[in-house]
Scaffold this active site. Structure first.
Site, short mmCIF file in Angstrom:
data_model
loop_
_atom_site.label_atom_id
_atom_site.label_comp_id
_atom_site.label_asym_id
_atom_site.label_seq_id
_atom_site.Cartn_x
_atom_site.Cartn_y
_atom_site.Cartn_z
N GLU A 83 0.92 -1.13 0.20
CA GLU A 83 0.13 0.02 0.00
C GLU A 83 0.95 1.18 0.12
O GLU A 83 0.36 2.43 0.28
CB GLU A 83 -1.11 -0.08 1.29
CG GLU A 83 -1.90 -1.36 1.28
CD GLU A 83 -2.96 -1.42 0.23
OE1 GLU A 83 -2.90 -0.46 -0.57
OE2 GLU A 83 -3.60 -2.31 0.40
N HIS A 109 -2.71 2.52 8.30
CA HIS A 109 -3.60 1.92 7.91
C HIS A 109 -4.13 0.64 8.65
O HIS A 109 -3.13 -0.23 9.09
CB HIS A 109 -3.62 1.44 6.35
CG HIS A 109 -4.56 0.35 5.78
ND1 HIS A 109 -5.83 0.51 5.62
CD2 HIS A 109 -4.11 -0.92 5.33
CE1 HIS A 109 -6.50 -0.53 5.12
NE2 HIS A 109 -5.33 -1.55 4.88
N HIS A 131 -7.44 -2.44 10.14
CA HIS A 131 -8.81 -3.18 9.71
C HIS A 131 -9.70 -3.31 10.97
O HIS A 131 -9.82 -4.27 11.63
CB HIS A 131 -8.52 -4.49 9.42
CG HIS A 131 -7.61 -4.75 8.13
ND1 HIS A 131 -6.93 -5.64 7.65
CD2 HIS A 131 -7.50 -3.80 7.12
CE1 HIS A 131 -6.44 -5.68 6.52
NE2 HIS A 131 -6.54 -4.19 6.19
N GLU A 148 -16.85 13.07 22.50
CA GLU A 148 -15.69 13.57 22.18
C GLU A 148 -15.35 13.46 20.63
O GLU A 148 -14.37 13.96 20.19
CB GLU A 148 -14.27 12.98 22.88
CG GLU A 148 -14.33 11.30 22.72
CD GLU A 148 -12.94 10.95 23.01
OE1 GLU A 148 -12.56 9.71 23.10
OE2 GLU A 148 -12.37 11.81 23.70
N HIS A 178 -13.10 -2.85 4.26
CA HIS A 178 -11.71 -3.37 4.18
C HIS A 178 -11.05 -2.63 5.44
O HIS A 178 -10.57 -3.38 6.26
CB HIS A 178 -10.95 -2.75 2.94
CG HIS A 178 -9.64 -3.08 3.01
ND1 HIS A 178 -8.87 -3.27 1.66
CD2 HIS A 178 -8.42 -2.79 3.81
CE1 HIS A 178 -7.50 -3.66 2.27
NE2 HIS A 178 -7.25 -3.31 3.31
O1 2HA Z 1 -0.86 -4.93 4.02
O2 2HA Z 1 -3.88 -4.01 4.94
O3 2HA Z 1 -4.63 -3.33 2.66
C1 2HA Z 1 -2.08 -5.49 4.26
C2 2HA Z 1 -3.17 -4.73 3.94
C3 2HA Z 1 -3.50 -4.37 2.55
ZN ZN Z 2 -5.58 -3.37 4.48
#
Ligand code: 2HA
Ligand code: ZN
Length: 270
Positions: free
Chosen positions: A116, A139, A141, A169, A210
């Site tokens: 990414e 990033h 999940h 908040e 995602h």
């Molecule tokens: O690196 O989260 O979006 C693994 C991920 C790809």
């Molecule tokens: Zn990801």
């Protein structure tokens, strides 16, 4: 040279990846982080004139030429970073051509940066224009934000307002709100361009079905930003199927704006 494993930026990255894993946000190889560093941050720990390897980034970012980033590795597990930072992290510099990464430390098993990287570096370019202090793109999940993208409209104003209503908040922590991308193929320049475009107006960008991207001035602040949004999404997922008797009203949001000196995204409050 000092031992890079004692560098504050490596220690912070190790702690952050371990903490994110502990929160359940980074199963398996999920998630990635890039941390922008100054040459003055790194030169006591690496010889900036010795490039170990060059790795093509696959895109052109002349604005970032000469900039240093500590970046999590592709295929690597956040839970393992603490046990072997040198294999799971890499310190890169974007070369003068704007398209080659120069490896100065890390990826010691022959690996390379996250798939990414386009989304990260393009987001850094946008966030630096909005805020010269921005240093982190993160990033992950988180389950409740992800769940929300299955049952809530993806309209950005509505999505933001729902999160703001879930914890007092929220509007203080992310007055710029949350931008939302529809499902897109990850790891591509296309999703990188789309993410960076969304980063112009908010520090949080949801990738539907995602995960989420966050940006901020340091790892702690960016972690806290995602943590706050994820907490709000958790409340939403607990109550979405129940009749709502109470909420935080727009009038109350305006009181929060005044009390905390923040300004909600234009047009997001009535
Ligand atoms: O690196 O989260 O979006 C693994 C991920 C790809
Ligand atoms: Zn990801």
């Amino acid at each position: 040279m000092k031992d890079i494993l004692t560098a504050p930026f490596v220690i912070e990255m190790v702690r952050t990846t371990a903490n994110m894993y502990a929160h359940g946000w980074d199963e398996r190889n999920g998630g990635n982080i890039s941390l922008l560093l100054r040459e003055s941050d790194v030169r006591d720990y690496v010889d900036v004139n010795t490039v170990l390897r060059t790795i093509p980034t696959g895109f052109f970012a002349p604005e970032l030429a000469g900039k240093y980033f500590l970046v999590t590795g592709t295929g690597k597990y956040f839970k393992n970073v603490q046990y072997d930072p040198a294999a799971n992290l890499g310190l890169i510099r974007i070369a003068a051509d704007g398209t080659t990464a120069e490896l100065l430390w890390g990826y010691s098993d022959g690996g390379q940066f996250t798939s990414e990287l386009p989304a990260h570096l393009m987001s850094h370019v946008q966030r630096l224009q909005a805020d010269p202090e921005n240093r982190v793109v993160m990033h992950c999940h988180p389950a409740n934000l992800l769940a929300m993208t299955y049952v809530h409209t993806l309209d950005e104003r509505e999505f933001t307002r729902t999160l703001w209503q879930m914890c007092t908040e929220c509007i203080v922590v992310f007055p710029d709100g949350v931008n939302v991308l529809p499902w897109m193929l990850c790891g591509t320049n296309e999703i990188g361009i789309a993410t960076a475009e969304k980063m112009k107006t908010a520090r949080l960008v949801v990738w539907s079905q995602h995960g989420i991207y966050g940006a901020g001035k340091d790892l702690d602040e960016t972690f806290g930003l995602i943590e706050t949004a994820e907490k709000a999404a958790e409340i939403y997922m607990k109550i979405a199927h129940l009749p709502r008797k109470n909420t935080i009203t727009d009038d109350q949001m305006h009181l929060l704006e005044q009390r905390f000196g923040v300004k909600a995204r234009e047009g997001y409050l009535d």
